[in-house]
Design a protein around this motif. Sequence first.
Motif, PDB file in Angstrom:
ATOM      1  N   ILE A 190       0.835  -1.208   0.000  1.00  0.00           N
ATOM      2  CA  ILE A 190       0.000   0.000   0.000  1.00  0.00           C
ATOM      3  C   ILE A 190       0.863   1.248   0.000  1.00  0.00           C
ATOM      4  CG2 ILE A 190      -1.704   1.321   1.311  1.00  0.00           C
ATOM      5  CD1 ILE A 190      -2.774  -1.231  -0.116  1.00  0.00           C
ATOM      6  N   LYS A 191       1.899   1.259   0.813  1.00  0.00           N
ATOM      7  CA  LYS A 191       2.814   2.413   0.836  1.00  0.00           C
ATOM      8  C   LYS A 191       3.462   2.617  -0.527  1.00  0.00           C
ATOM      9  CE  LYS A 191       7.189   4.094   1.410  1.00  0.00           C
ATOM     10  NZ  LYS A 191       8.342   3.869   0.490  1.00  0.00           N
ATOM     11  N   ASN A 192       3.924   1.529  -1.142  1.00  0.00           N
ATOM     12  CA  ASN A 192       4.580   1.639  -2.447  1.00  0.00           C
ATOM     13  C   ASN A 192       3.599   2.043  -3.545  1.00  0.00           C
ATOM     14  OD1 ASN A 192       7.013   0.889  -1.285  1.00  0.00           O
ATOM     15  ND2 ASN A 192       6.775  -1.287  -1.795  1.00  0.00           N
ATOM     16  N   LEU A 193       2.363   1.563  -3.448  1.00  0.00           N
ATOM     17  CA  LEU A 193       1.327   1.966  -4.397  1.00  0.00           C
ATOM     18  C   LEU A 193       1.048   3.459  -4.277  1.00  0.00           C
ATOM     19  CD1 LEU A 193      -0.956   1.478  -6.435  1.00  0.00           C
ATOM     20  CD2 LEU A 193      -2.397   0.713  -4.528  1.00  0.00           C
ATOM     21  N   ALA A 194       0.925   3.954  -3.053  1.00  0.00           N
ATOM     22  CA  ALA A 194       0.692   5.389  -2.847  1.00  0.00           C
ATOM     23  C   ALA A 194       1.850   6.214  -3.402  1.00  0.00           C
ATOM     24  CB  ALA A 194       0.499   5.671  -1.363  1.00  0.00           C
ATOM     25  N   ASP A 195       3.067   5.741  -3.179  1.00  0.00           N
ATOM     26  CA  ASP A 195       4.237   6.438  -3.729  1.00  0.00           C
ATOM     27  C   ASP A 195       4.160   6.494  -5.255  1.00  0.00           C
ATOM     28  OD1 ASP A 195       5.274   6.740  -1.181  1.00  0.00           O
ATOM     29  OD2 ASP A 195       6.728   5.107  -1.366  1.00  0.00           O
ATOM     30  N   ALA A 196       3.817   5.365  -5.877  1.00  0.00           N
ATOM     31  CA  ALA A 196       3.766   5.300  -7.337  1.00  0.00           C
ATOM     32  C   ALA A 196       2.664   6.195  -7.895  1.00  0.00           C
ATOM     33  CB  ALA A 196       3.550   3.850  -7.781  1.00  0.00           C
ATOM     34  N   LEU A 197       1.503   6.194  -7.239  1.00  0.00           N
ATOM     35  CA  LEU A 197       0.414   7.057  -7.691  1.00  0.00           C
ATOM     36  C   LEU A 197       0.791   8.523  -7.539  1.00  0.00           C
ATOM     37  CD1 LEU A 197      -2.604   5.121  -6.106  1.00  0.00           C
ATOM     38  CD2 LEU A 197      -2.065   5.267  -8.552  1.00  0.00           C
TER      39      LEU A 197
ATOM     40  N   CYS B 225       3.698  -1.029 -12.646  1.00  0.00           N
ATOM     41  CA  CYS B 225       4.475  -2.260 -12.752  1.00  0.00           C
ATOM     42  C   CYS B 225       5.600  -2.306 -11.717  1.00  0.00           C
ATOM     43  CB  CYS B 225       5.058  -2.418 -14.156  1.00  0.00           C
ATOM     44  SG  CYS B 225       6.323  -1.208 -14.595  1.00  0.00           S
ATOM     45  N   VAL B 226       5.917  -1.173 -11.094  1.00  0.00           N
ATOM     46  CA  VAL B 226       6.999  -1.129 -10.102  1.00  0.00           C
ATOM     47  C   VAL B 226       6.529  -1.608  -8.734  1.00  0.00           C
ATOM     48  CG1 VAL B 226       8.092   0.782 -11.310  1.00  0.00           C
ATOM     49  CG2 VAL B 226       6.553   1.284  -9.395  1.00  0.00           C
ATOM     50  N   VAL B 227       5.219  -1.795  -8.555  1.00  0.00           N
ATOM     51  CA  VAL B 227       4.672  -2.131  -7.236  1.00  0.00           C
ATOM     52  C   VAL B 227       4.525  -3.651  -7.117  1.00  0.00           C
ATOM     53  CG1 VAL B 227       2.831  -1.746  -5.565  1.00  0.00           C
ATOM     54  CG2 VAL B 227       3.424   0.053  -7.209  1.00  0.00           C
TER      55      VAL B 227
ATOM     56  N   VAL C 282      -3.352  -7.108 -14.830  1.00  0.00           N
ATOM     57  CA  VAL C 282      -1.910  -7.308 -14.763  1.00  0.00           C
ATOM     58  C   VAL C 282      -1.549  -7.792 -13.362  1.00  0.00           C
ATOM     59  CG1 VAL C 282       0.356  -6.219 -14.952  1.00  0.00           C
ATOM     60  CG2 VAL C 282      -1.509  -5.507 -16.463  1.00  0.00           C
ATOM     61  N   HIS C 283      -0.749  -8.840 -13.275  1.00  0.00           N
ATOM     62  CA  HIS C 283      -0.291  -9.357 -11.987  1.00  0.00           C
ATOM     63  C   HIS C 283       1.206  -9.123 -11.860  1.00  0.00           C
ATOM     64  CE1 HIS C 283      -4.167 -11.321 -11.560  1.00  0.00           C
ATOM     65  NE2 HIS C 283      -3.984 -11.974 -12.704  1.00  0.00           N
ATOM     66  N   ASN C 284       1.591  -8.195 -11.011  1.00  0.00           N
ATOM     67  CA  ASN C 284       3.010  -7.989 -10.741  1.00  0.00           C
ATOM     68  C   ASN C 284       3.552  -9.161  -9.926  1.00  0.00           C
ATOM     69  OD1 ASN C 284       2.769  -5.563 -12.064  1.00  0.00           O
ATOM     70  ND2 ASN C 284       2.760  -4.313 -10.193  1.00  0.00           N
ATOM     71  N   ALA C 285       4.864  -9.296  -9.900  1.00  0.00           N
ATOM     72  CA  ALA C 285       5.496 -10.339  -9.092  1.00  0.00           C
ATOM     73  C   ALA C 285       5.119 -10.166  -7.624  1.00  0.00           C
ATOM     74  CB  ALA C 285       7.013 -10.282  -9.256  1.00  0.00           C
TER      75      ALA C 285
END
Length: 491
Positions: free
Chosen positions: A142-149, A156-158, A170-173
């Motif tokens: 969630i933190k990384n998603l918020a950063d990306a948004l 794709c970085v999350v 899309v399914h990220n690793a």
Amino acid sequence: MKIYFINPPFKAEYGKFSRESRSPCIGHSGVLYYPLWLIYAAAYAKKCGHEVLFLDAPAKLFDKEKSLSLIMQQGEGTGLFVINTSTPSIYSDCEFCDEVKKLYPDAFTVLVGTHPTATVDETFTFSQSIDGIARKEYDFIIKNLADALDSKDDLCVVKGLSYRKNGEIVHNADAEHIEDLDEIPFASEFIKEYLDVNDYVFPASALPEIQIFTGRGCPARCNYCVYPQTLHGHRYRLRSVDNVIAEFEYIIREFPQVKQVVIEDDTFTVNKKRTVEFCEKMISSGMNKKIRWLCNARVNLDLETMKIMKKAGCKLIIPGIESVDQTILNNIRKGITVEQIENYIKNAKKAGLMIHACYMVGNQGETKETMQRTLDAAMRFKTDTMQFFPLIPYPGTQAYEWAKENGYIKQGYAHYLKEDGTLNCVISTEELSAEDLVAFCAHARKKYYLRPWYILHRIKRGLTDFEDLKRSLKAFSRLKNSLFKKDEYNG
């Protein structure tokens, strides 16, 4: 970024829906777990600089209209909505996501929890309003998603995120499990600011109580247990003892009204050395005299450790006994023996620890005869409290695959609960129908709690422990309606 974490409403007209119980429902005993996974994710996002809002609708008995009204008042500028879910409430949770999306069409909506983790592609079909699903342990996701948004990065970085892109899913690793748990803020600090401890009930605990994790993961391989198989895995990762001790100090200082800490680790006592170290520090600091605590503890726990736990302020331990039929224990990969169960009960009583024993019926190999033997053992064990539950096979577990492959699951997710939000049973085997299993659990509660020994036991304990007397009276007031219903089990 402004992030709104939501534990959505569900059947508020019937009571408080405990979404993070191991069997989510509106409990006969009034149970309401803290939404701990959501709390930890919100606390970490806040620590990392994001603005956080938090709504636990079941705790306040907010219905959909009240919840949406509050979100409208507070949500302006929110870029990310994190919506908690469970298997029994999944359709309702997705519908609530629809309502949030109508209010904030430009915000990103992400579902979290065991159910969407286990059924990612299926869950996306339930609503076009679902922008993403954070799979498994989601604090960092969630933190990384918020950063990306925030930075308008490609999603794709999350790691650990599944999301819609150009009409496709899309399914990220997978994200790695969190290794340094000390990096996560205290749940109690977040609770202090955002929640009210008086809203939550753990029936085996003195009230009010606070729940925390001191570790994540469980090395046991029980085939029915949903959290290790979907969220946090089987490797037990630990907070440092000093970090846990610091949180106990915080709770004592900031919550003078709290009577007990509930350690929610699946198996707190896995690491004996750490358990003993924690107990020794509780004793040397004097905190063992200031607050009581309880924990989940497998039946391989030894008497020596039980004794130091008791000295350190532990009042109660919770074993998953499930059955006293060794074949059934083997079938469900419980990894314990009936002999261990017998010794555990004896040793806990020697150490002066109370026991809340958990039993489960309906597993592979279950018959009316094996259920009766387990009830007979429960009556003989005379633990302070107990619960009988039917097997609830949740997606993502081996028990679910077993039941599904054999055609035992007769109904869909909406039928995991009765209309009033209490637990239902969705499996019927060749030996036992769903009705048999539900009726037997009600029969077991009645037989156990309404016998003269138990009533006298509670009175005797209450005379020496006023907190226990209050707990017993509250529990009885919540359970009395179910206890005095007509016994419909035909054994």
